[in-house]
Write a protein that holds these residues in place. Structure first.
Motif, PDB file in Angstrom:
ATOM      1  N   ARG A   1       0.854  -1.188   0.000  1.00 21.65           N
ATOM      2  CA  ARG A   1       0.000   0.000   0.000  1.00 21.65           C
ATOM      3  C   ARG A   1       0.891   1.239   0.000  1.00 21.65           C
ATOM      4  O   ARG A   1       1.529   1.577   0.986  1.00 21.65           O
ATOM      5  CB  ARG A   1      -0.908   0.001   1.234  1.00 21.65           C
ATOM      6  N   THR A   2       0.921   1.913  -1.107  1.00 22.88           N
ATOM      7  CA  THR A   2       1.617   3.197  -1.229  1.00 22.88           C
ATOM      8  C   THR A   2       0.625   4.198  -1.809  1.00 22.88           C
ATOM      9  O   THR A   2      -0.498   4.281  -1.341  1.00 22.88           O
ATOM     10  CB  THR A   2       2.857   3.036  -2.125  1.00 22.88           C
ATOM     11  N   ASP A   3       1.038   4.978  -2.784  1.00 25.66           N
ATOM     12  CA  ASP A   3       0.067   5.836  -3.461  1.00 25.66           C
ATOM     13  C   ASP A   3      -0.877   5.034  -4.327  1.00 25.66           C
ATOM     14  O   ASP A   3      -1.934   5.524  -4.735  1.00 25.66           O
ATOM     15  CB  ASP A   3       0.794   6.880  -4.310  1.00 25.66           C
ATOM     16  N   VAL A   4      -0.515   3.790  -4.642  1.00 27.05           N
ATOM     17  CA  VAL A   4      -1.377   2.844  -5.346  1.00 27.05           C
ATOM     18  C   VAL A   4      -1.353   1.530  -4.568  1.00 27.05           C
ATOM     19  O   VAL A   4      -0.547   1.335  -3.644  1.00 27.05           O
ATOM     20  CB  VAL A   4      -0.906   2.618  -6.802  1.00 27.05           C
TER      21      VAL A   4
ATOM     22  N   PHE B   1       0.416  -6.331 -10.717  1.00 26.37           N
ATOM     23  CA  PHE B   1      -0.539  -5.352 -11.240  1.00 26.37           C
ATOM     24  C   PHE B   1      -0.773  -4.298 -10.172  1.00 26.37           C
ATOM     25  O   PHE B   1      -0.535  -4.530  -8.972  1.00 26.37           O
ATOM     26  CB  PHE B   1      -1.853  -6.014 -11.672  1.00 26.37           C
ATOM     27  N   GLU B   2      -1.231  -3.134 -10.613  1.00 24.00           N
ATOM     28  CA  GLU B   2      -1.495  -2.004  -9.718  1.00 24.00           C
ATOM     29  C   GLU B   2      -2.905  -1.498  -9.941  1.00 24.00           C
ATOM     30  O   GLU B   2      -3.410  -1.489 -11.073  1.00 24.00           O
ATOM     31  CB  GLU B   2      -0.491  -0.866  -9.958  1.00 24.00           C
ATOM     32  N   LEU B   3      -3.519  -1.025  -8.846  1.00 26.81           N
ATOM     33  CA  LEU B   3      -4.857  -0.444  -8.876  1.00 26.81           C
ATOM     34  C   LEU B   3      -4.817   0.912  -8.184  1.00 26.81           C
ATOM     35  O   LEU B   3      -4.111   1.085  -7.167  1.00 26.81           O
ATOM     36  CB  LEU B   3      -5.873  -1.355  -8.180  1.00 26.81           C
ATOM     37  N   ASN B   4      -5.552   1.863  -8.726  1.00 27.26           N
ATOM     38  CA  ASN B   4      -5.667   3.163  -8.078  1.00 27.26           C
ATOM     39  C   ASN B   4      -6.445   3.028  -6.778  1.00 27.26           C
ATOM     40  O   ASN B   4      -7.376   2.217  -6.666  1.00 27.26           O
ATOM     41  CB  ASN B   4      -6.357   4.168  -8.998  1.00 27.26           C
ATOM     42  N   ARG B   5      -6.099   3.858  -5.811  1.00 24.74           N
ATOM     43  CA  ARG B   5      -6.741   3.776  -4.499  1.00 24.74           C
ATOM     44  C   ARG B   5      -8.014   4.598  -4.421  1.00 24.74           C
ATOM     45  O   ARG B   5      -8.512   4.884  -3.342  1.00 24.74           O
ATOM     46  CB  ARG B   5      -5.761   4.240  -3.421  1.00 24.74           C
ATOM     47  N   GLY B   6      -8.598   4.961  -5.531  1.00 26.07           N
ATOM     48  CA  GLY B   6      -9.875   5.654  -5.527  1.00 26.07           C
ATOM     49  C   GLY B   6      -9.742   7.148  -5.337  1.00 26.07           C
ATOM     50  O   GLY B   6      -8.689   7.716  -5.284  1.00 26.07           O
TER      51      GLY B   6
END
Length: 725
Positions: free
Chosen positions: A666-669, A720-725
């Motif tokens: 958990r970072t910026d993404v 893979f990476e996901l945006n944190r909303g």
């Protein structure tokens, strides 16, 4: 006696009709009983008045009394070494007409009296001895404006002018300097105005022009300044009145572009290469085409304008127009030779300037493509860099830096230096940098990367030497692994302001061969800054490497004190401060600088598990990911994460023989990494309607912010990476 060297120019205001020139050109010595010809007799040979003619300026002798032949009063005393008070080079005075009347019959010229005095290089001012006291030109009867330079009448004057003008043109390095040198050398000494047209675009070397048609563009104009114009000045050439804003610009009354028509009059003049007078039939038809049909510039009648083609090494690259005002005497036939010399030297200089610009452009492009345009933004580390060439005229070199993202949110930091700073060194640097990027993609240990770089350097040649430092930073473990190949050691600036030179085994340079490299693993605490650099920053003719490294360490500590012990200095400002330590004589080599600020990833933001390669592993992975998201407050990502984790883990379990790793960061993404022991990388395929599988990566590609797969020495990692909303 030998002729006076042309490298010494006559000081401005000197008289070219000085009989000293005739005496110096005489090869036979003058007997004691010989009486020198009178100045009037000398003047009759070219139509110029004698020295004793009323209203004509008298020449200056070396001692300031008589002419250099010793024909004035007290000339014998001067020749015997008696130097009257007030005489000498700094106190020379013109001889009077009365003193010329009592010339002694015996003259003994002295070598010391005739030795020319060196003067600063400049364009000699045209003499005024061709005019009478009323300003009337003695040969044509025309009256010139007061203070206006007059044309050159003697071959010696032309030779001195051409020599000084060509030297001034040759001093230019780029295109604008050469064209400006041509204009400043000819106005007002040779002409009252000049227009320089060059091909657009200019051809480069032996390259074939891009277009078949020839277009000339007005590159520069010059003219006598307005304060030297009279009422009958350039108004006769069709220039705007004084109140017009573009009074000083000749470009306002002529066309900027001119297309040379094949078979036209201008094309014929350019093909002939030789300068022509404006009153010739060819020039009368070519000038309107060059200046524009609607040009307001009225070229004076007679031989008061010269059209000179500019021919380079291979082809004609432009044309120059030399113009004299209507109240000036016209050009002479010998002036065509002067114009030809000026045009030839200018064209060759322009050719060289264009070739130099092309070479500098190629070097800049080579260096730009060899270095990264932008640095990546890996998780847990911030980066800044600087590159300075050894000189502005040689922008290429062998120094490079790089930052390469690695699997597991790690990053590889590389800095290297190839021997030399030429285009060859830059090409070798590019090959080594590409090799380092390829090896980094295989996730090899730092010492193995240097070993393969050493083998690559040996394949490039026996004398291909380079130094390199390769470091891998892991933001999760807050550790850094470094291997060195003959490079200066890095410096670590701690958060409290203490700068430490890291103790890394130096190793041998790349290209030596048969040498093992050793890697060390060190702590990389959060808030610390690692500085990688090349030896150009710490070594010069004024200091050795050890002294430079110590000065760098002190500079970092002094900069850190400005922001306090709890706040590290900004990276960009820190790089600028480091470069400020360089003195005026410290730029002997290229400088590459890479700064990395370690932020790291907190342990609370990391979730890591091992999954057995069995059928129940995908369901277990979904449950573990759901719990981690609930703990981090990211429930809105639960559905997407469960779906993608299930697909990736299912694909890994199908072929794995050892436990599968699952890690969430958990970072910026939100980043998810799944590792297994199978080296084959998955590929995105378009599944057919009848296929039961093959849609997992398609879902990952559609739902994830970005994804990828990296091969490791022990297998591979799919992430893979996901945006944190």
């Amino acid at each position: 006696m030998t002729e006076q060297p042309t490298s010494y120019e006559r000081p401005q205001g000197g008289d070219p009709t000085d009989p000293r020139g005739a005496l110096l050109r005489s090869q036979a010595p003058v007997p004691d009983s010989t009486v020198l010809p009178s100045p009037a007799a000398q003047a009759r040979t070219d139509g110029a008045p004698g020295i004793g003619t009323p209203g004509s300026p008298a020449p200056y002798g070396r001692t300031g009394k008589a002419s250099t032949g010793g024909t004035a009063g007290k000339g014998a005393e001067v020749g015997k070494g008696k130097d009257p008070a007030g005489s000498g080079p700094e106190h020379s005075q013109p001889v009077s007409a009365e003193s010329m009347g009592a010339l002694p019959g015996r003259a003994e010229p002295s070598v010391g009296d005739h030795r020319p005095r060196p003067v600063p290089e400049s364009i000699p001012v045209q003499p005024g001895a061709e005019h009478g006291p009323d300003g009337q030109e003695r040969r044509t009867g025309q009256v010139s404006a007061p203070g206006r330079p007059t044309p050159m009448r003697r071959d010696g004057d032309r030779l001195r002018f051409v020599g000084a003008a060509t030297r001034r043109i040759a001093r230019g390095l780029d295109l604008d300097e050469i064209v400006m040198g041509l204009c400043r050398a000819t106005v007002p000494t040779f002409s009252d105005a000049i227009l320089v047209h060059l091909r657009d675009p200019l051809p480069v070397g032996d390259e074939r022009p891009a277009a078949d048609r020839v277009v000339l563009r007005l590159r520069r104009t010059d003219r006598i300044p307005e304060e030297r114009d009279t009422e009958t000045g350039f108004a006769a050439l069709g220039l705007p009145p004084p109140e017009t804003p573009d009074r000083q610009e000749l470009s306002a009354v002529v066309a900027e572009l001119c297309e040379v028509r094949p078979g036209g009059a201008l094309a014929e003049v350019l093909r002939g290469v030789r300068p022509v007078f404006a009153d010739s039939p060819a020039a009368r038809a070519a000038l309107p085409e060059l200046l524009g049909e609607d040009s307001r510039l009225d070229v004076p009648d007679g031989r008061r304008a010269i059209l000179a083609p500019l021919r380079g090494r291979r082809r004609v690259i432009g044309a120059a127009v030399f113009i004299r005002r209507p109240d000036r005497i016209p050009f002479e036939n010998d002036d065509l030779l002067v114009a030809a010399q000026l045009a030839t030297h200018s064209a060759l200089g322009i050719d060289k300037a264009v070739l130099y610009d092309r070479e500098a452009y190629i070097a800049d492009e080579l260096q730009r493509t060899m270095l990264p345009e932008t640095l990546p933004r890996p998780t847990g580390v911030r980066l800044a860099s600087r590159y300075l060439p050894a000189a502005e005229t040689a922008r290429v070199g062998g120094d490079w830096y790089d930052a390469i993202p690695l699997p597991g949110s790690r990053v590889a930091l590389v800095v290297g230096d190839v021997m030399g700073h030429s285009m060859t060194s830059a090409a070798i640097m590019g090959q080594l940098r590409t090799t380092a990027q390829t090896l980094a993609g295989l996730d090899l240990p730092p010492q193995e990367v240097l070993h393969h770089l050493d083998e690559q350097a040996q394949r490039l040649g026996t004398d291909r030497m380079a130094t390199c430092l390769y470091a891998v930073y892991d933001p999760v473990s807050h550790r850094i692994t470094i291997a060195n190949a003959g490079h200066p050691p890095p410096v670590l600036l701690h958060l409290g302001g203490r700068a430490e030179v890291l103790r890394v085994p130096p190793g041998a340079p790349i290209g030596v061969g048969g040498v093992d490299f050793e890697a060390v693993e060190l702590d990389a605490p959060a808030g610390a800054t690692l500085l990688l650099y090349t030896d150009g920053l710490v070594e010069s003719r004024l200091r050795d490497v050890a002294t430079g490294i110590e000065q760098l360490r002190e500079k970092l500590e002094a900069t850190a004190q400005l922001t306090g012990p709890d706040h590290p200095p900004p990276l960009e400002a820190l790089c600028d401060e480091v470069l400020d330590m360089l003195g005026p004589g410290d730029r002997d080599d290229d400088i590459a600088l890479l700064a990395a600020r370690f932020d790291g990833i907190a342990p609370s933001d990391v979730a890591y598990w091992f999954l057995e390669p069995e059928d129940a592993a995908p369901g277990q992975a979904r449950r573990l990911a759901r719990r981690a998201l609930e703990r981090w407050g990211l429930e809105e990502l639960t559905d997407s994460v469960e779906l993608l984790v299930s697909e990736v883990v299912t694909n890994a379990v199908r072929y794995a023989t050892r436990p599968v790793t699952l890690r969430l960061l958990r970072t910026d993404v939100l980043r998810c990494e799944v590792g297994d022991d199978v080296p084959q990388l998955p590929r995105l395929r378009q599944a057919r309607a009848t296929d039961e599988g093959g849609r997992g990566l398609f879902l990952v590609n559609r739902l994830a912010r970005r994804w990828g797969a990296t091969r490791l020495s022990t297998g591979k990692v799919v992430w893979f990476e996901l945006n944190r909303g």
